[in-house]
Design a protein around this motif. Sequence first.
Motif, mmCIF file in Angstrom:
data_model
loop_
_atom_site.group_PDB
_atom_site.id
_atom_site.type_symbol
_atom_site.label_atom_id
_atom_site.label_comp_id
_atom_site.label_asym_id
_atom_site.label_seq_id
_atom_site.Cartn_x
_atom_site.Cartn_y
_atom_site.Cartn_z
ATOM 1 N N ARG A 1 4.266 -1.624 0.266
ATOM 2 C CA ARG A 1 3.781 -0.249 0.218
ATOM 3 C C ARG A 1 4.380 0.562 1.357
ATOM 4 O O ARG A 1 4.633 0.071 2.441
ATOM 5 N N GLU B 1 4.966 6.638 -13.565
ATOM 6 C CA GLU B 1 4.429 5.904 -12.416
ATOM 7 C C GLU B 1 3.002 5.492 -12.739
ATOM 8 O O GLU B 1 2.314 6.154 -13.499
ATOM 9 N N SER C 1 0.322 4.458 -10.483
ATOM 10 C CA SER C 1 -0.725 4.436 -9.454
ATOM 11 C C SER C 1 -1.908 5.261 -9.963
ATOM 12 O O SER C 1 -1.878 5.814 -11.061
ATOM 13 N N GLU D 1 5.992 2.288 -9.024
ATOM 14 C CA GLU D 1 4.685 1.606 -8.895
ATOM 15 C C GLU D 1 4.316 0.901 -10.198
ATOM 16 O O GLU D 1 3.169 0.967 -10.661
ATOM 17 N N HIS E 1 1.181 -1.356 -9.681
ATOM 18 C CA HIS E 1 0.118 -0.940 -8.768
ATOM 19 C C HIS E 1 -1.266 -1.357 -9.286
ATOM 20 O O HIS E 1 -2.055 -1.990 -8.578
ATOM 21 N N ASN F 1 -1.760 -5.283 -9.571
ATOM 22 C CA ASN F 1 -2.080 -5.989 -8.324
ATOM 23 C C ASN F 1 -3.575 -5.907 -8.029
ATOM 24 O O ASN F 1 -4.178 -6.860 -7.525
ATOM 25 N N GLY G 1 8.290 -1.477 -7.512
ATOM 26 C CA GLY G 1 6.927 -1.936 -7.369
ATOM 27 C C GLY G 1 6.808 -2.746 -6.100
ATOM 28 O O GLY G 1 7.718 -2.746 -5.260
ATOM 29 N N ASP H 1 -4.065 0.611 3.131
ATOM 30 C CA ASP H 1 -3.259 -0.115 2.151
ATOM 31 C C ASP H 1 -3.323 -1.616 2.380
ATOM 32 O O ASP H 1 -3.472 -2.408 1.455
#
Length: 571
Positions: free
Chosen positions: A45, A94, A96, A169, A172, A175, A218, A323
């Motif tokens: 990140r 994306e 996120s 991402e 994102h 994860n 990513g 993060d």
Amino acid sequence: MIRIPYGQSDFEGIIVDKKFYQDRTHFISTLEDWNSPYPVFLRPRRFGKSLFVSMLHYYYGLEYKAKFQDLFGDLYIGKNPTKLANSYLVLRLEFSRIDTATHESTYDGFYTNVYLGVSSFLAVYRSFFSEEQSKFVLSQKSPEALVKSVVTLCKDNKVPHKIYLLIDEYDHFANELLSFDMDRFKTGVSQNGFVRKLYESFKTATGEGIIERIFITGVSPVTLDSLTSGFNISNNITLNPVFHEMMGFTGAEVEHILHLSDIPVDTIPGMLNDLREWYDGYRFSGKEKNHLFNPDMVLYFLLEYSIDQTYPRKMLDSNIMSDYSKIGEIFKIGGEELNRFALLERLVEQGYIDFPLTEIFNLKKTFSQDDFLSLLFYMGLLTMREARLVGSRFEVPNYVIKKLYFEYFTSIFLEKKSLTQVRNNIGQSVTALLEDGNPEPFFNIVVEVLKENHSNRDEMSYGEKHLQTLMIGLLFPYESYMIHSEYEARRGYPDIFLEQIPSKPIPFEIVMELKYIPKSKADTVPTKIAEAQTQLDGYMSSGRFARPNVRGFYVAFLGGEVFEWKEWGAY
């Protein structure tokens, strides 16, 4: 004096506002000439991935052709443009900001992100599609249907440009799912879930010649298993030394940035050393010798420094902290937190750990110890030190990450309800140590924690290194100093050294020498104390510590109790 683009990931905004941009445009040529037009590139990140994707969008997007000179004229690629510049319709996605609380919210968020990317694509390139066609595309009820409809329109309308697909991402939300709901991760992301179906539509579009290039970023490869099942045309370039410096700052670049920031020349070497300690140390290839700085951390430091020409009050950016503070969630993946805590204990005690890196996670199998350690690497919580005969040796990259490890490590020790008051008193004990030079309250807290966590532990398996690790962990949450273990001095290696940092001057620096004697070897106490005194004498008379603002202490533990502590010069 340069203007700092901290937190900004829009390439045009940075260039137009004449903020600092570390030129990475020469990698455009490298990517174009690469043997695969569908690379996947992973980095931790806040390493510049979104900015790089934005730069590619402005370079390849047909709509930005008139702005080419304004945006790229002063950069490498502006002076050495490729034939593909501003020749694509860019579809940018994306993933996120997806609510992963339930299966429904995860799917809805995934669909919405694809919808927004497709909607923007249709609006920008509206000259190629009728209003009715655009409405039809946006009426589709699944992510893959949205993409398939766009591809079909491009074919039917004979659009004279290919699509460049940019995915930022990509993992994102996956994860997040992995850390708290493995079953839902498998059904939604792998097997025949909605993620795999979307990537199957991308593969089909490449086969039809509509999507010509793809660039995916990513953090981890946990979703690559799904991609390789439904999208087995990608090329993972994450560990390739050719692309090692595509994101992040090199040491030479950071030094150059410091000069551009109008920092007094005579202070730059010391400042650069401090930044290396805190933010450097990332290596993503066993064949690469150069370390990289986390760019976000460096820019945060410079932004804070520019306010009043002093170090930030907190060297650790709170955004980075949020993060990476999810480290505890990573340790709980698959319900193996206790076993992984033993790995963490080994890592923080010896400073490194060896394992073969997992490059594609096969989640049809058990999430193994090597998978877990590999995930720490991809998330920036470990870095490559060197290649070994089997696997590689990994270490903690820098002080920021070490701090996060120790804080999590200590939180496990302090989680018992019986230690509630101890948790409240740690700060007071550290204050007594720093302001009054009185370590006794802190040593007493160490004793309390030992009683609760090691009362039944075989004393032969508990030793000086465990004691040192625990004490460092208890000291780490406080940013009044920098903590060193086994700090190199001319006459030895003190177990703990609390060093002053420019942002928070403390009355004095502190050196500690520790001795742990099992109760079964109580007869060796006099010898161990004499040894501690001799070692402390050596440290305190060395050039590094022989100063009025350095105080030294030794402490001898007999079992889980303090047998004796004394300050240097008082024995």
